[in-house]
Enzyme design. Structure first.
Site, mmCIF file in Angstrom:
data_model
loop_
_atom_site.group_PDB
_atom_site.id
_atom_site.type_symbol
_atom_site.label_atom_id
_atom_site.label_comp_id
_atom_site.label_asym_id
_atom_site.label_seq_id
_atom_site.Cartn_x
_atom_site.Cartn_y
_atom_site.Cartn_z
ATOM 1 N N ASP A 97 0.855 -1.192 0.000
ATOM 2 C CA ASP A 97 0.000 0.000 0.000
ATOM 3 C C ASP A 97 0.886 1.235 0.000
ATOM 4 O O ASP A 97 1.613 1.486 0.965
ATOM 5 C CB ASP A 97 -0.910 -0.020 1.228
ATOM 6 C CG ASP A 97 -2.016 1.020 1.138
ATOM 7 O OD1 ASP A 97 -1.983 1.866 0.226
ATOM 8 O OD2 ASP A 97 -2.926 0.983 1.990
ATOM 9 N N HIS A 139 -0.506 4.220 -0.216
ATOM 10 C CA HIS A 139 -1.346 5.124 0.579
ATOM 11 C C HIS A 139 -1.303 6.564 0.094
ATOM 12 O O HIS A 139 -1.533 7.502 0.873
ATOM 13 C CB HIS A 139 -0.932 5.059 2.057
ATOM 14 C CG HIS A 139 -2.098 5.076 3.006
ATOM 15 N ND1 HIS A 139 -2.368 6.119 3.848
ATOM 16 C CD2 HIS A 139 -3.062 4.155 3.237
ATOM 17 C CE1 HIS A 139 -3.449 5.858 4.564
ATOM 18 N NE2 HIS A 139 -3.889 4.663 4.208
ATOM 19 N N GLU A 192 -0.972 -0.746 -4.241
ATOM 20 C CA GLU A 192 -2.239 -0.043 -4.006
ATOM 21 C C GLU A 192 -2.039 1.459 -3.882
ATOM 22 O O GLU A 192 -1.122 1.919 -3.197
ATOM 23 C CB GLU A 192 -2.870 -0.589 -2.721
ATOM 24 C CG GLU A 192 -4.131 0.112 -2.294
ATOM 25 C CD GLU A 192 -4.741 -0.540 -1.057
ATOM 26 O OE1 GLU A 192 -5.427 0.178 -0.302
ATOM 27 O OE2 GLU A 192 -4.538 -1.752 -0.843
ATOM 28 N N GLU A 197 -10.131 3.125 -3.331
ATOM 29 C CA GLU A 197 -10.770 3.310 -2.029
ATOM 30 C C GLU A 197 -11.317 4.715 -1.857
ATOM 31 O O GLU A 197 -12.208 4.939 -1.043
ATOM 32 C CB GLU A 197 -9.793 2.993 -0.902
ATOM 33 C CG GLU A 197 -8.641 3.964 -0.741
ATOM 34 C CD GLU A 197 -7.658 3.520 0.324
ATOM 35 O OE1 GLU A 197 -7.610 4.161 1.399
ATOM 36 O OE2 GLU A 197 -6.947 2.523 0.087
ATOM 37 N N ASP A 210 -14.973 0.680 -1.922
ATOM 38 C CA ASP A 210 -15.325 0.397 -0.529
ATOM 39 C C ASP A 210 -16.840 0.403 -0.416
ATOM 40 O O ASP A 210 -17.492 1.385 -0.754
ATOM 41 C CB ASP A 210 -14.713 1.458 0.390
ATOM 42 C CG ASP A 210 -14.865 1.120 1.860
ATOM 43 O OD1 ASP A 210 -15.991 0.808 2.300
ATOM 44 O OD2 ASP A 210 -13.854 1.177 2.584
ATOM 45 N N HIS A 257 -12.078 -2.654 -0.720
ATOM 46 C CA HIS A 257 -11.414 -1.993 0.405
ATOM 47 C C HIS A 257 -12.266 -2.173 1.651
ATOM 48 O O HIS A 257 -13.479 -1.996 1.608
ATOM 49 C CB HIS A 257 -11.273 -0.503 0.059
ATOM 50 C CG HIS A 257 -10.638 0.333 1.109
ATOM 51 N ND1 HIS A 257 -11.356 1.180 1.919
ATOM 52 C CD2 HIS A 257 -9.346 0.482 1.473
ATOM 53 C CE1 HIS A 257 -10.536 1.837 2.724
ATOM 54 N NE2 HIS A 257 -9.309 1.425 2.478
#
Length: 381
Positions: free
Chosen positions: A183, A185, A209, A235, A257, A284
């Site tokens: 991730d 992020h 990700e 996400e 998500d 997610h």
């Protein structure tokens, strides 16, 4: 059958639950939440429920269209998350009314169990390896970790090599039989992402990700065409229209998500769009048990499902909070890296309302951390 009332519950560690009640005694549960903005979503739920009280809960698509589009202003994280939690609760009611799991109403299951992954944590490579080995010993076949802390726009060689060494240590310890997802992020700039991806390619990550922030989604094609690593994102995308512009960029994995992107109804549509682009779906879900239960219903019904995130093992959860809110936590028993198909009606779980009410009496005011670079400027969390 008519909707007669509802309640929202702010519960630790950072979640919000919603119960919708009907005049026939059937209630449904949903999880409308934006992490760090729970109160804003709570207000949006209240506004949307003004329309819904008195309506037939079984007309889910009609209600979705009105709630999503009837206020003139539409979309975004708060409104879409409020709609998502309501949508989950309506599907829960409908499944309970017909005495079948939601995935049976979506066409029936295409698989009998759902693969899940867990997070690994640590302050250094040795701790990452130790935690990962413990998770593998519990049966998990896939792990995910944040690749790096806050980074400047152009990381130093030392920062890049330190990030890569995390994965090297894990791959050396775990071998090739365990999948490792990474991730980013949104902490890497476009330039930094293109610097580090070639260094990671020999380690064969399952996917990378959110290599770019969502506002730079138009640049994803530059990333996907520069690497053989599967790229995942989604996400912070809230509708099929958000995904419409991302799916053609060459991403390999879409990550809507179910508590942000319009609920079961919209995520099912996003998954169908993704299938047309040969894109897998890995929902997610660093959230609570209702979000996970709703995600599993989608996972069981779509052909292009890849793997499911879940919050057991995420440090903010404080132990087994995910399971504490359930009457029967065994519904989320993981074996060999999978969870078996839930067969209970609706979302397939029974929420322990007594525990929820006790937690809501204390509530929470969780906020996203604010990180800083070495020079004191804002850094992406």
């Amino acid at each position: 059958m008519k909707i007669v009332g509802y309640e929202t519950f702010l519960v630790a560690p950072r979640w919000q639950f919603l119960r919708i009640d009907t005049d026939e005694g059937i209630s449904g549960w949903g999880e409308p939440i934006v992490e760090g903005r729970a109160e804003a979503v709570q207000g949006a739920v209240t506004a949307l429920m003004e329309y819904l009280v008195g309506q037939d809960p079984l007309r889910i698509e009609e209600h979705w269209q009105v709630m999503a589009k009837g206020g003139f202003y539409r979309g975004g994280p708060v409104l879409s998350s409020a709609l998502a939690g309501i949508d989950q609760a309506l599907w829960d009611i409908k499944g309970r009314y017909h005495e079948v799991p939601v995935h049976e109403l979506l066409g029936g299951p295409v698989r009998e169990r759902v693969r899940v992954y867990t997070w690994v944590h640590g302050r250094d490579n040795a701790q990452h390896v130790e935690d990962a080995q413990a998770k593998v010993a519990k049966g998990f076949t896939a792990i995910k970790l944040n690749l790096s802390e806050a980074l400047p726009p152009i990381p130093s060689p030392a920062q890049l090599h330190a990030a890569v060494s995390r994965v090297e240590a894990l791959r050396a310890a775990l071998g090739d039989g365990i999948d490792i997802a990474l991730d980013f992020h949104g902490r890497f700039s476009t330039a930094a992402t293109r610097q580090i991806l070639p260094l990671l390619e020999p380690l064969l990550p399952m996917f990378v990700e959110e290599p770019l922030l969502p506002e730079f989604a138009r640049d994803l094609r530059r990333v996907t065409e520069s690497t053989s690593i599967p790229i995942a994102t989604g996400e912070r995308l809230y509708s099929r229209w958000d995904f419409r512009d991302v799916l053609p960029t060459g991403i390999a994995v879409a990550q809507p998500d179910i508590s942000h992107a319009g609920g079961i109804s919209e995520v099912r549509r996003i998954a169908a769009m993704a299938e047309a682009y040969d894109v897998a779906v890995a929902p997610h879900c660093p959230l609570g048990p209702i979000t996970l239960a709703a995600s599993l219903q989608i996972d069981l019904a779509i052909p292009n499902f890849l793997i499911q995130e879940q919050s057991l093992g995420i440090e903010y959860g404080g132990g087994n909070a995910l399971l504490d809110y359930l009457v029967d936590p065994d519904v989320f028993s993981f074996a060999d890296g999978h969870v078996e198909r839930p067969t209970g009606p609706g979302l397939g779980i029974e929420v322990n309302e007594e525990v929820v009410r006790a937690a809501a009496a204390e509530g929470h005011s969780w906020r996203s951390p604010v990180l800083r670079h070495a020079d004191g400027s804002f850094a992406e969390w």
